[in-house]
Every structure is written in C-alpha cells, then in structure tokens.
Enzyme design. Structure first.
Site, mmCIF file in Angstrom:
data_model
loop_
_atom_site.group_PDB
_atom_site.id
_atom_site.type_symbol
_atom_site.label_atom_id
_atom_site.label_comp_id
_atom_site.label_asym_id
_atom_site.label_seq_id
_atom_site.Cartn_x
_atom_site.Cartn_y
_atom_site.Cartn_z
ATOM 1 N N GLU A 44 0.926 -1.197 0.168
ATOM 2 C CA GLU A 44 -0.110 -0.047 -0.002
ATOM 3 C C GLU A 44 0.832 1.421 0.072
ATOM 4 O O GLU A 44 1.987 1.186 0.635
ATOM 5 C CB GLU A 44 -0.911 0.067 1.250
ATOM 6 C CG GLU A 44 -1.754 1.416 1.343
ATOM 7 C CD GLU A 44 -2.673 1.256 2.588
ATOM 8 O OE1 GLU A 44 -3.575 1.831 2.698
ATOM 9 O OE2 GLU A 44 -2.088 0.589 3.679
ATOM 10 N N LYS A 119 -9.332 1.207 -2.633
ATOM 11 C CA LYS A 119 -9.554 0.583 -1.236
ATOM 12 C C LYS A 119 -11.133 0.903 -0.843
ATOM 13 O O LYS A 119 -11.590 1.942 -0.982
ATOM 14 C CB LYS A 119 -8.691 1.354 -0.392
ATOM 15 C CG LYS A 119 -8.839 0.819 1.089
ATOM 16 C CD LYS A 119 -7.732 1.739 1.810
ATOM 17 C CE LYS A 119 -7.579 1.123 3.329
ATOM 18 N NZ LYS A 119 -6.329 1.528 4.058
ATOM 19 N N CYS A 160 -4.915 -3.483 2.608
ATOM 20 C CA CYS A 160 -4.793 -3.075 4.006
ATOM 21 C C CYS A 160 -6.132 -3.261 5.083
ATOM 22 O O CYS A 160 -6.341 -4.367 5.350
ATOM 23 C CB CYS A 160 -4.244 -1.699 4.222
ATOM 24 S SG CYS A 160 -3.340 -1.391 5.868
#
Length: 282
Positions: A44, A119, A160
């Site tokens: 990330e 994300k 994440c």
C-alpha cells in the site's frame, strides 16, 4: 525456483515523494525479476507515504501523471513481469471531491493496466495506545470489489484495512480468486496484535493464497509501520515471511493446485446459506 508460480513481495519504507519512491523500489523489483519472479507485488502507498496534509496535497497527482506509477509500468514492460502496484495514492477523478484514491493497479507485462481497485474500507479508528486515524478525511473509498484474470488464475484485490472484512474476501473467492493480495501499511500496534492472525484467517476462510506485501519501519512523516510481509497457503499455513520491518524481498513459489485441494477438503464456499437476521431474545 522450482515448479509452480514464482512470486515476490516487495517490502518497502516508501518515501514522501513519487520520484524518491520509484528510486527506492525499482532496484528491488529488478532483483526480484532477475531471481525469476513472474508476479511481483508491492505494498500500500507504493508511490508515496505522507500524512502531513500540506505536503501530501502538493505531492498527489493524477494516476497517468504520477512519476512512480509511470515508472513502475515501464519497468513491468521492460522486465516482462506482472506487477501489482499494491496501491498508489492518486487523484480520485471524482468531480467535487478533492480526496484522493488509495488505488491498487495490476500491470501486465506490456505495461498496461489490467485492473484498478480503490480501497473499499477506510481506516477511521481510535487505538488503545492513543493513536487516532481518519483516513476518510483524505481518501475517497471505492465502491466495487475487483477480481482480475492472470495467466495463473484469478487474483482478488484488497488493500490493508480491507483484511478486517471477511465478507469481501468471501465474495472475491466466490468470484474465482485463487490468490488474494493484501498490500498494507499496518500500524505497529495493530500489526503486532492482528496481522498474521487476520491473514491466516482470510486464507482459511477462502481457500486461497494470501499475498501480503507490507510497508515497514519509521517513515519520513513520522509514522511507523509493521512490515512482516507474508504469504499464506490456502490451508492457512505461513509459507514465507519476513521477520523484520526493513525493506526487502520475499520470494515464494505457489502450487496453485493447493487451492482446489483445500476447497475440496473443506467446501465451505459451497455451504453458504441465506438466513434471517438475528432475533434478539429478551
């Protein structure tokens, strides 16, 4: 590197500008490709990590203008490898919303972008140690899950904090993902407590390989990340891991027949049932 799919996870300590980030990560990608990796994954925030708002705003640009993204696409084409840019922090492209996207980019061996994933879950938390994060203030969340075809099977994308949402991973697996990427910049406190447990749980639940390249160490903006990049088998076994937070390369070879074996042994993906919401008894 033997039979199977040779992969490499790049663990970084990404600087605060795209130019410096590219200079940081390029030698490791070259080394991974020279060692035989056909699929290379980065963490990330591979193009920049900067939480100081004024500097961050000045550093972020469009995806097609970002120096690190462009450089990594050229590098994939030069080396003839598949490259997952675990995420790049770039303009979201949404009119009227000045927040950035935290965007994973799957690059093919020609340098083309095969898949984009923004994300879904932004990191808005108040940790027991006093750390507070409000990612939603600067990141516009995505609104769609993404699975991409590769020569070796389908790759599910996440970033994440998404790791804490098992229903997302189940949907990726049910869409045919045999590998799921979890590029991350985990905090030290949550990484120490939860990182490996969450990765192994998502592998077991989905019967898929979990590929988790991470940021690690103390960054220019003062944040500290956990590192410990990890590859987990469909049976939940850690088959490769870095035991530190320094920049480095983690190699692994995936026997993708293990996905079918795990899913046949415990066919939980076929056992989903619809059910009523909980009835709260009083």
């Amino acid at each position: 590197m033997g039979a199977g799919l040779p992969i490499a996870l790049i663990q970084t300590r990404t600087p605060a500008t795209a130019a410096a980030a590219l200079a940081h990560i390029e030698p490791m990608i070259r080394e991974a490709a020279a060692a035989g990796a056909k699929l290379i994954l980065t963490p990330e925030g591979s193009n920049l990590l900067e939480q100081r708002r004024d500097r961050r705003a000045a550093a972020i640009t469009d995806e097609d203008q970002d120096e690190a993204v462009l450089g990594l696409r050229r590098l994939a084409a030069e080396l003839g490898v598949w490259l997952l840019i675990g995420s790049a922090i770039v303009h979201s492209g949404h009119t009227g919303d000045d927040r950035a996207a935290n965007r994973a980019l799957l690059v093919d061996p020609g340098g083309g972008i095969m898949a984009r994933y923004d994300k879904l879950h932004v990191f808005d938390v108040d940790l027991p140690n006093g750390e507070t994060y409000r990612e939603s203030a600067t990141i516009r969340p995505g609104d769609a899950a993404v699975v991409a075809d590769t020569p070796w099977g389908r790759l599910g994308l996440s970033v994440c904090y998404d790791i804490r949402f098992p229903h997302l991973f189940r949907q990726l697996a049910r869409a045919g993902a045999v590998m799921i990427a979890v590029p991350a910049a985990f905090t030290v406190s949550t990484g120490e407590a939860h990182w490996e447990t969450l990765l192994r749980a998502r592998a077991i639940e989905t019967g898929a390989f979990i590929l988790a390249p991470a940021q690690g160490g103390t960054h220019e903006d003062g944040r500290r990340t956990w590192g410990r990049s990890t590859v987990v088998s469909p049976w939940g076994e850690v088959i490769a891991r870095l035991d530190h937070d320094a920049p480095g390369i983690l190699h692994a070879t995936l026997d993708l027949s293990a996905v079918e074996t795990a899913r046949a042994a415990v066919p939980a993906l076929r056992h989903d049932r619809t059910f009523a919401a909980p009835d709260i008894a009083r």
